[in-house]
Design an enzyme around this catalytic site. Sequence first.
Site, PDB file in Angstrom:
ATOM      1  N   SER A 149      -0.713  32.168 -14.139  1.00 45.45           N
ATOM      2  CA  SER A 149      -0.054  31.429 -15.215  1.00 45.45           C
ATOM      3  C   SER A 149      -0.037  32.315 -16.455  1.00 45.45           C
ATOM      4  CB  SER A 149      -0.852  30.154 -15.514  1.00 45.45           C
ATOM      5  OG  SER A 149      -0.451  29.580 -16.743  1.00 45.45           O
ATOM      6  N   TYR A 162      -9.047  26.522 -17.323  1.00 43.25           N
ATOM      7  CA  TYR A 162      -7.914  26.860 -16.455  1.00 43.25           C
ATOM      8  C   TYR A 162      -7.472  28.302 -16.738  1.00 43.25           C
ATOM      9  CZ  TYR A 162      -3.126  26.680 -14.580  1.00 43.25           C
ATOM     10  OH  TYR A 162      -1.960  26.943 -13.902  1.00 43.25           O
ATOM     11  N   LYS A 166      -7.527  31.588 -14.184  1.00 43.49           N
ATOM     12  CA  LYS A 166      -6.307  32.336 -13.867  1.00 43.49           C
ATOM     13  C   LYS A 166      -6.438  33.810 -14.271  1.00 43.49           C
ATOM     14  CE  LYS A 166      -3.804  29.186 -11.848  1.00 43.49           C
ATOM     15  NZ  LYS A 166      -3.466  29.333 -10.422  1.00 43.49           N
TER      16      LYS A 166
END
Length: 258
Positions: A149, A162, A166
Amino acid sequence: MDSIKKSFHLEGKVAIITGSSKGIGKAIAQGLAEHGAKVVISSRSQDAVDEVASEFKSAGLEAIGIACHIGKADQREHLIQKTTAHFGGVDILVNNAAINPIYGPIEDAEEGVFDKIMDINVKAPWALSNLTLPSMKERGGGSIINIASVEALHPGAGLGLYSTSKAALLMLTKNQAKEWGQYGVRANVICPGLIKTKFSAALWQNEKLLQKIEKTLPTSRMGMPNEMSGIVCLLASDAGSYMTGSVYNADGGYMIAG
């Protein structure tokens, strides 16, 4: 003269795409199948993967559905074993499944949430890649495509854990490429921006927030799931045979937005 067009073909290749019953994963699976790959649709629900597989089959594509909770070691092993039993091996692995169960400051997250995010977003792609490696070696090479991402490259608001997971996936990919190049295995990572999926609904369903984001983007809009499939097809095929260990953004220009 070698045909460049032919180098995009994936006939005879077997691809596993995790989290492919909907959204980006489903679009990627469709793109790979349309280029000739035999695809394995996988997510936690057998009903959901069967539905997508039969939809693909009725469109003349080759697909099977194998349910897998990627956080569980026995299910990861079952996914690879069943794929190998059905199709004879694995050439392409797309680690797309991910979770983000929390939105808020990093200090507010509980330890259990941290562990869950790292388990699904980092440990599972590492473990699944390791499980496919013997088959790829045996078949003379392969392509691992990890879906990260833009949050891995630029800290957003409320997505700290998150983002961290990533970012770890980026370095995992680079190490896979470096260590496994000797076996003909390539590894690359794609960083999507804001894509219209159920996963990102909290962002795009907030109209004011969406307008604010879209105003900053050179493309002036969010992306659609099918806009992620082209780059995966390139990286999976011989057309991308000299591309490994790299990070590719597909973000509408988010990373250059002021």
